[in-house]
Scaffold this motif. Sequence first.
Motif, PDB file in Angstrom:
ATOM      1  N   SER A  13      44.191  26.407  32.966  1.00 13.30           N
ATOM      2  CA  SER A  13      44.400  26.210  31.531  1.00 13.30           C
ATOM      3  C   SER A  13      44.523  24.748  31.133  1.00 13.30           C
ATOM      4  O   SER A  13      44.299  24.406  29.974  1.00 13.30           O
ATOM      5  CB  SER A  13      45.654  26.961  31.072  1.00 13.30           C
ATOM      6  N   GLY A  14      44.864  23.872  32.068  1.00 15.68           N
ATOM      7  CA  GLY A  14      45.056  22.462  31.738  1.00 15.68           C
ATOM      8  C   GLY A  14      43.822  21.606  31.892  1.00 15.68           C
ATOM      9  O   GLY A  14      43.897  20.387  31.753  1.00 15.68           O
ATOM     10  N   GLY A  15      42.669  22.232  32.180  1.00 14.97           N
ATOM     11  CA  GLY A  15      41.472  21.438  32.393  1.00 14.97           C
ATOM     12  C   GLY A  15      40.262  22.009  31.683  1.00 14.97           C
ATOM     13  O   GLY A  15      40.377  22.819  30.770  1.00 14.97           O
ATOM     14  N   ASP A  16      39.097  21.569  32.109  1.00 12.23           N
ATOM     15  CA  ASP A  16      37.852  22.007  31.504  1.00 12.23           C
ATOM     16  C   ASP A  16      37.443  23.385  32.013  1.00 12.23           C
ATOM     17  O   ASP A  16      37.883  23.823  33.079  1.00 12.23           O
ATOM     18  CB  ASP A  16      36.738  21.004  31.808  1.00 12.23           C
ATOM     19  N   PRO A  17      36.574  24.085  31.283  1.00 10.16           N
ATOM     20  CA  PRO A  17      36.115  25.406  31.726  1.00 10.16           C
ATOM     21  C   PRO A  17      35.409  25.350  33.075  1.00 10.16           C
ATOM     22  O   PRO A  17      34.755  24.365  33.411  1.00 10.16           O
ATOM     23  CB  PRO A  17      35.140  25.825  30.613  1.00 10.16           C
ATOM     24  N   GLY A  18      35.554  26.435  33.827  1.00 10.69           N
ATOM     25  CA  GLY A  18      34.895  26.531  35.116  1.00 10.69           C
ATOM     26  C   GLY A  18      35.424  27.709  35.905  1.00 10.69           C
ATOM     27  O   GLY A  18      36.369  28.380  35.484  1.00 10.69           O
ATOM     28  N   PRO A  19      34.854  27.974  37.065  1.00 14.65           N
ATOM     29  CA  PRO A  19      35.269  29.138  37.866  1.00 14.65           C
ATOM     30  C   PRO A  19      36.678  28.985  38.404  1.00 14.65           C
ATOM     31  O   PRO A  19      37.128  27.878  38.728  1.00 14.65           O
ATOM     32  CB  PRO A  19      34.243  29.166  39.000  1.00 14.65           C
ATOM     33  N   GLY A  39      41.305  35.649  34.263  1.00 14.14           N
ATOM     34  CA  GLY A  39      40.484  34.503  33.915  1.00 14.14           C
ATOM     35  C   GLY A  39      41.140  33.672  32.837  1.00 14.14           C
ATOM     36  O   GLY A  39      42.280  33.920  32.441  1.00 14.14           O
ATOM     37  N   TRP A  40      40.397  32.656  32.363  1.00 12.89           N
ATOM     38  CA  TRP A  40      40.869  31.800  31.289  1.00 12.89           C
ATOM     39  C   TRP A  40      39.796  31.732  30.204  1.00 12.89           C
ATOM     40  O   TRP A  40      38.603  31.690  30.497  1.00 12.89           O
ATOM     41  CB  TRP A  40      41.168  30.386  31.788  1.00 12.89           C
ATOM     42  N   SER A  87      29.138  29.484  42.347  1.00  9.84           N
ATOM     43  CA  SER A  87      30.559  29.726  42.594  1.00  9.84           C
ATOM     44  C   SER A  87      30.850  31.163  42.978  1.00  9.84           C
ATOM     45  O   SER A  87      31.842  31.453  43.638  1.00  9.84           O
ATOM     46  CB  SER A  87      31.381  29.358  41.361  1.00  9.84           C
ATOM     47  N   GLY A  88      29.998  32.092  42.538  1.00  8.69           N
ATOM     48  CA  GLY A  88      30.255  33.507  42.773  1.00  8.69           C
ATOM     49  C   GLY A  88      31.247  34.072  41.787  1.00  8.69           C
ATOM     50  O   GLY A  88      32.154  34.824  42.158  1.00  8.69           O
ATOM     51  N   THR A  89      31.092  33.734  40.490  1.00 11.67           N
ATOM     52  CA  THR A  89      32.022  34.226  39.469  1.00 11.67           C
ATOM     53  C   THR A  89      31.281  34.496  38.159  1.00 11.67           C
ATOM     54  O   THR A  89      30.320  33.808  37.816  1.00 11.67           O
ATOM     55  CB  THR A  89      33.165  33.227  39.184  1.00 11.67           C
ATOM     56  N   PRO A  90      31.751  35.499  37.397  1.00 18.53           N
ATOM     57  CA  PRO A  90      31.154  35.791  36.090  1.00 18.53           C
ATOM     58  C   PRO A  90      31.732  34.909  34.991  1.00 18.53           C
ATOM     59  O   PRO A  90      32.831  34.358  35.123  1.00 18.53           O
ATOM     60  CB  PRO A  90      31.543  37.251  35.867  1.00 18.53           C
ATOM     61  N   TRP A  96      35.752  32.279  31.846  1.00 14.38           N
ATOM     62  CA  TRP A  96      35.458  32.474  33.265  1.00 14.38           C
ATOM     63  C   TRP A  96      36.532  33.390  33.825  1.00 14.38           C
ATOM     64  O   TRP A  96      37.724  33.224  33.541  1.00 14.38           O
ATOM     65  CB  TRP A  96      35.481  31.140  33.999  1.00 14.38           C
ATOM     66  N   TYR A  97      36.110  34.339  34.651  1.00 14.00           N
ATOM     67  CA  TYR A  97      37.052  35.319  35.179  1.00 14.00           C
ATOM     68  C   TYR A  97      36.518  35.824  36.515  1.00 14.00           C
ATOM     69  O   TYR A  97      35.638  35.188  37.105  1.00 14.00           O
ATOM     70  CB  TYR A  97      37.284  36.441  34.168  1.00 14.00           C
TER      71      TYR A  97
END
Length: 384
Positions: A251-257, A288-289, A326-329, A343-344
């Motif tokens: 939650s404290g950074g940029d979007p990503g897996p 996810g976030w 990354s292997g994430t949706p 991302w979750y």
Amino acid sequence: MITTGAVARLSRSLALAGLIAATALTTASGAESAPQTESIPASVPLPGPPPAAVPAPEQAPGSDAPVPRTVSAWLPYWDQEGAYQDALRHADQLHTVSPFWYEAVSAGRIDAHPGAGERGIIDGLHRAGTKVVPTVMETMRSGALAAILTSPARRAEHTDALMRTVATRDYDGLDLDYETIAATGDATYAAVRDGFTALVTDLCRRLHTQGKQCVVTVFPKTATTGRIWDYAALGRVADRVRIMGYNLHWSGGDPGPLADTHWYEDILARTTALVPPAKLEMGLPAYGWNWPSDSTSTAATRHVTWKEAEELRLEQGAPYRFDEVSGTPYFTYDDGTESREVWYQDARGIAAHLPVLRKHGVVNTALWALDFEDPEIWPVLAGG
């Protein structure tokens, strides 16, 4: 649905994990007040000293082989009934359920979250053949936990408090999830690390005399993170070491897996060199976030379970996307004010990550958390 106060507490705990999961991130803390707690009174007697053998692994009827239960999972107190029913549905796969029930607030005081120690849940899980090993977490002010760990007298006081906690119910052990030590600076790092090892060593010894399990939850160890935990020493004394394999992005950074196959490779290559793989549980996310896509936005990042993420995706008509690297949706949508990015993790993502675990001989997993998850992950986990 998770309550606002519960999300604040959860976000604080997950945010601490992010401190070392991604070195470029900065600390963020929840601003809302914690739920009301109930302390474990010092008058509760400590368990007696007669030694007892640690229970042998469960045996399948008519077989010498252990029951193939490779999954442990945390049970959130803010969704207690839903998480409990989820555990019962998958009890044949669950090795351990860890209700997120207790919080250490000082050397001699362990507080209970709402619903902690509910006997119906403990008895029901035991009837289903699942161990109940509640989690004790902490979010003490800066330096408070370090002061306990570096004082032999206060460490002993804290171990006594933990033993009083495990004596309050028919628990099978304790799981320590102590995260504020991750921010310990260079000046006191070695002393705090050794103090935590001493605390866990003494606690595990005392739990084992009662035939109870000693579990430790730690952050991932990479080239730049996880130094505060002496993995090798903890692996020698604990029954299980749980690696929080999530919050690579948080939650404290940029979007990503939240997790990544290459990240898991780095974590497990280091960890299995220090801890026997049979003692490891790789923590997997079922959440996810939801970020604002614009990194300069002042809008909040929101925690979502898999269930909430999928409900939102369908509601917004957003196409399902899967990041093969990354292997994430993930998916994106516009909320009417700005673009958002979610991302979750789901069953497909976990299936993509399990080969890394198998490569390193790790067959045990830990799920954060019950009643968050894609139900299709259970057959995926059953296949190892």
